[in-house]
Write a protein that holds these residues in place. Structure first.
Motif, PDB file in Angstrom:
ATOM      1  N   THR A  30       0.825  -1.198   0.000  1.00  0.00           N
ATOM      2  CA  THR A  30       0.000   0.000   0.000  1.00  0.00           C
ATOM      3  C   THR A  30       0.863   1.253   0.000  1.00  0.00           C
ATOM      4  OG1 THR A  30      -1.711  -1.185   1.215  1.00  0.00           O
ATOM      5  CG2 THR A  30      -1.825   1.212   1.256  1.00  0.00           C
ATOM      6  N   ASP A  31       0.464   2.240  -0.816  1.00  0.00           N
ATOM      7  CA  ASP A  31       1.142   3.532  -0.892  1.00  0.00           C
ATOM      8  C   ASP A  31       0.092   4.603  -1.156  1.00  0.00           C
ATOM      9  OD1 ASP A  31       3.059   5.553  -1.165  1.00  0.00           O
ATOM     10  OD2 ASP A  31       3.318   5.134  -3.298  1.00  0.00           O
ATOM     11  N   ARG A  32      -0.185   5.402  -0.157  1.00  0.00           N
ATOM     12  CA  ARG A  32      -1.183   6.471  -0.223  1.00  0.00           C
ATOM     13  C   ARG A  32      -2.534   5.951  -0.680  1.00  0.00           C
ATOM     14  NH1 ARG A  32       1.501  12.134  -1.909  1.00  0.00           N
ATOM     15  NH2 ARG A  32       3.361  11.926  -0.625  1.00  0.00           N
ATOM     16  N   ASN A  33      -3.016   6.397  -1.832  1.00  0.00           N
ATOM     17  CA  ASN A  33      -4.354   6.013  -2.284  1.00  0.00           C
ATOM     18  C   ASN A  33      -4.326   4.890  -3.317  1.00  0.00           C
ATOM     19  OD1 ASN A  33      -3.324   7.418  -4.436  1.00  0.00           O
ATOM     20  ND2 ASN A  33      -5.191   8.568  -4.835  1.00  0.00           N
ATOM     21  N   LYS A  34      -3.231   4.126  -3.338  1.00  0.00           N
ATOM     22  CA  LYS A  34      -3.174   3.007  -4.273  1.00  0.00           C
ATOM     23  C   LYS A  34      -2.556   1.799  -3.591  1.00  0.00           C
ATOM     24  CE  LYS A  34       1.106   4.666  -6.276  1.00  0.00           C
ATOM     25  NZ  LYS A  34       1.794   5.130  -7.452  1.00  0.00           N
ATOM     26  N   GLN A  35      -2.822   0.675  -4.171  1.00  0.00           N
ATOM     27  CA  GLN A  35      -2.361  -0.576  -3.610  1.00  0.00           C
ATOM     28  C   GLN A  35      -1.981  -1.513  -4.754  1.00  0.00           C
ATOM     29  OE1 GLN A  35      -5.478  -2.886  -1.614  1.00  0.00           O
ATOM     30  NE2 GLN A  35      -4.153  -2.929   0.162  1.00  0.00           N
ATOM     31  N   LYS A  36      -0.854  -2.202  -4.602  1.00  0.00           N
ATOM     32  CA  LYS A  36      -0.422  -3.190  -5.586  1.00  0.00           C
ATOM     33  C   LYS A  36      -0.610  -4.562  -4.963  1.00  0.00           C
ATOM     34  CE  LYS A  36       3.391  -4.441  -8.639  1.00  0.00           C
ATOM     35  NZ  LYS A  36       4.762  -4.105  -9.055  1.00  0.00           N
ATOM     36  N   ILE A  37      -1.321  -5.408  -5.674  1.00  0.00           N
ATOM     37  CA  ILE A  37      -1.633  -6.744  -5.195  1.00  0.00           C
ATOM     38  C   ILE A  37      -1.005  -7.727  -6.179  1.00  0.00           C
ATOM     39  CG2 ILE A  37      -3.491  -8.344  -4.607  1.00  0.00           C
ATOM     40  CD1 ILE A  37      -5.294  -5.729  -4.444  1.00  0.00           C
ATOM     41  N   ILE A  38      -0.196  -8.646  -5.669  1.00  0.00           N
ATOM     42  CA  ILE A  38       0.490  -9.598  -6.538  1.00  0.00           C
ATOM     43  C   ILE A  38       0.108 -11.016  -6.136  1.00  0.00           C
ATOM     44  CG2 ILE A  38       2.720 -10.450  -7.353  1.00  0.00           C
ATOM     45  CD1 ILE A  38       3.853  -7.671  -6.624  1.00  0.00           C
ATOM     46  N   PHE A  51      -3.944  -3.648  -9.470  1.00  0.00           N
ATOM     47  CA  PHE A  51      -3.737  -2.320  -8.903  1.00  0.00           C
ATOM     48  C   PHE A  51      -5.077  -1.816  -8.416  1.00  0.00           C
ATOM     49  CE2 PHE A  51      -0.338  -3.036 -11.874  1.00  0.00           C
ATOM     50  CZ  PHE A  51       0.773  -2.653 -11.143  1.00  0.00           C
ATOM     51  N   ASN A  52      -5.150  -1.490  -7.133  1.00  0.00           N
ATOM     52  CA  ASN A  52      -6.356  -0.978  -6.502  1.00  0.00           C
ATOM     53  C   ASN A  52      -6.118   0.507  -6.286  1.00  0.00           C
ATOM     54  OD1 ASN A  52      -8.560  -0.426  -4.878  1.00  0.00           O
ATOM     55  ND2 ASN A  52      -7.917  -1.735  -3.189  1.00  0.00           N
ATOM     56  N   LYS A  53      -6.865   1.343  -6.988  1.00  0.00           N
ATOM     57  CA  LYS A  53      -6.650   2.792  -6.905  1.00  0.00           C
ATOM     58  C   LYS A  53      -7.941   3.486  -6.516  1.00  0.00           C
ATOM     59  CE  LYS A  53      -3.189   2.546 -10.522  1.00  0.00           C
ATOM     60  NZ  LYS A  53      -2.842   2.878 -11.880  1.00  0.00           N
ATOM     61  N   LYS A  54      -7.770   4.666  -5.944  1.00  0.00           N
ATOM     62  CA  LYS A  54      -8.934   5.467  -5.608  1.00  0.00           C
ATOM     63  C   LYS A  54      -8.801   6.834  -6.274  1.00  0.00           C
ATOM     64  CE  LYS A  54     -11.776   7.416  -2.046  1.00  0.00           C
ATOM     65  NZ  LYS A  54     -12.007   7.641  -0.639  1.00  0.00           N
ATOM     66  N   LEU A  55      -9.726   7.122  -7.152  1.00  0.00           N
ATOM     67  CA  LEU A  55      -9.849   8.471  -7.697  1.00  0.00           C
ATOM     68  C   LEU A  55     -11.095   9.044  -7.042  1.00  0.00           C
ATOM     69  CD1 LEU A  55      -8.895   7.791 -11.414  1.00  0.00           C
ATOM     70  CD2 LEU A  55      -7.483   8.782  -9.627  1.00  0.00           C
ATOM     71  N   VAL A  56     -12.211   8.993  -7.716  1.00  0.00           N
ATOM     72  CA  VAL A  56     -13.475   9.369  -7.094  1.00  0.00           C
ATOM     73  C   VAL A  56     -14.011   8.166  -6.312  1.00  0.00           C
ATOM     74  CG1 VAL A  56     -15.847  10.094  -7.573  1.00  0.00           C
ATOM     75  CG2 VAL A  56     -13.952  11.019  -8.917  1.00  0.00           C
ATOM     76  N   PHE A  57     -13.724   6.957  -6.795  1.00  0.00           N
ATOM     77  CA  PHE A  57     -14.126   5.705  -6.168  1.00  0.00           C
ATOM     78  C   PHE A  57     -13.001   4.701  -6.381  1.00  0.00           C
ATOM     79  CE2 PHE A  57     -15.752   6.153 -10.421  1.00  0.00           C
ATOM     80  CZ  PHE A  57     -15.217   5.052 -11.056  1.00  0.00           C
ATOM     81  N   ARG A  58     -13.036   3.609  -5.659  1.00  0.00           N
ATOM     82  CA  ARG A  58     -12.013   2.568  -5.818  1.00  0.00           C
ATOM     83  C   ARG A  58     -12.297   1.729  -7.056  1.00  0.00           C
ATOM     84  NH1 ARG A  58      -8.962   3.086  -1.706  1.00  0.00           N
ATOM     85  NH2 ARG A  58      -9.784   3.486   0.350  1.00  0.00           N
ATOM     86  N   TYR A  59     -11.242   1.398  -7.788  1.00  0.00           N
ATOM     87  CA  TYR A  59     -11.379   0.473  -8.907  1.00  0.00           C
ATOM     88  C   TYR A  59     -10.124  -0.388  -8.964  1.00  0.00           C
ATOM     89  CZ  TYR A  59      -8.165   3.300 -11.686  1.00  0.00           C
ATOM     90  OH  TYR A  59      -7.048   3.956 -12.135  1.00  0.00           O
ATOM     91  N   PHE A  60     -10.214  -1.482  -9.688  1.00  0.00           N
ATOM     92  CA  PHE A  60      -9.115  -2.438  -9.787  1.00  0.00           C
ATOM     93  C   PHE A  60      -8.703  -2.605 -11.239  1.00  0.00           C
ATOM     94  CE2 PHE A  60     -11.503  -3.546  -6.028  1.00  0.00           C
ATOM     95  CZ  PHE A  60     -10.530  -3.835  -5.090  1.00  0.00           C
ATOM     96  N   SER A  61      -7.404  -2.539 -11.514  1.00  0.00           N
ATOM     97  CA  SER A  61      -6.840  -2.877 -12.819  1.00  0.00           C
ATOM     98  C   SER A  61      -6.171  -4.237 -12.655  1.00  0.00           C
ATOM     99  CB  SER A  61      -5.786  -1.864 -13.262  1.00  0.00           C
ATOM    100  OG  SER A  61      -6.336  -0.583 -13.339  1.00  0.00           O
ATOM    101  N   VAL A  62      -6.562  -5.191 -13.477  1.00  0.00           N
ATOM    102  CA  VAL A  62      -6.062  -6.557 -13.369  1.00  0.00           C
ATOM    103  C   VAL A  62      -5.243  -6.894 -14.606  1.00  0.00           C
ATOM    104  CG1 VAL A  62      -6.731  -8.995 -13.225  1.00  0.00           C
ATOM    105  CG2 VAL A  62      -8.053  -7.259 -11.989  1.00  0.00           C
TER     106      VAL A  62
END
Length: 160
Positions: A30-38, A51-62
């Motif tokens: 975890t780093d600030r408003n993002k998270q790397k999941i491996i 990649f779990n990121k938060k802009l206006v809402f949380r979303y995941f890039s797989v």
């Protein structure tokens, strides 16, 4: 059909087969408003990155098997994700810990439900499509991370 169990671990999650053998480990950074999941296999080789990121809402890039998918949360009657980059869709309620992933022709890809087993509290996964095993595991991990975050008052897993 393959059966797996997803359980919370100190560093993230562990994924077991139905014989209680560890098959994959999931680590969270975890780093600030993002998270790397491996997700790694037993040889410690990454099989997928999320990649779990938060802009206006949380979303995941797989990223898995050379493809990129984006899972965006949506709330209608039940909480689920919309998947960009795939013809799959969710049925059920992720916030309740039970859902199915199906193709547009209604072919089942995977199901997930909460369970209490010899592994402890976690999720039971049934994966029907061998070719989509890793992507199915990624969807299950995204749902578990999202649930964990909502259980800790909308903080991301691993945040203090």
């Amino acid at each position: 059909m393959m059966k797996f169990f997803l359980k919370r671990a100190d560093r993230g999650f562990d994924i077991f087969d139905e014989s209680a053998h560890l098959k994959y480990t999931v680590s969270l950074k975890t780093d600030r408003n993002k998270q790397k999941i491996i997700i790694k296999n037993l040889n410690k080789k990454p099989v997928a990155e999320i990649f779990n990121k938060k802009l206006v809402f949380r979303y995941f890039s797989v990223k898995c098997k050379g493809h990129l998918y984006v899972l965006v949360p949506v709330i209608k009657d039940y909480f689920a994700f919309i998947i960009y980059g795939s013809t799959y869709r969710f049925l059920g309620d992720i916030s309740a810990g039970r859902f199915s992933l199906i193709d547009v022709d209604k072919t089942p890809i995977m199901t997930q439900k909460k369970c209490w087993s010899k592994f402890g509290d976690g999720f039971e996964l049934e994966i029907f499509n061998e070719e989509q095993k890793i992507f199915s595991l990624c969807c299950a991990v995204c749902a578990a991370v999202y649930l964990s975050a909502s259980e800790t008052n909308t903080r991301m897993v691993g945040e203090s």
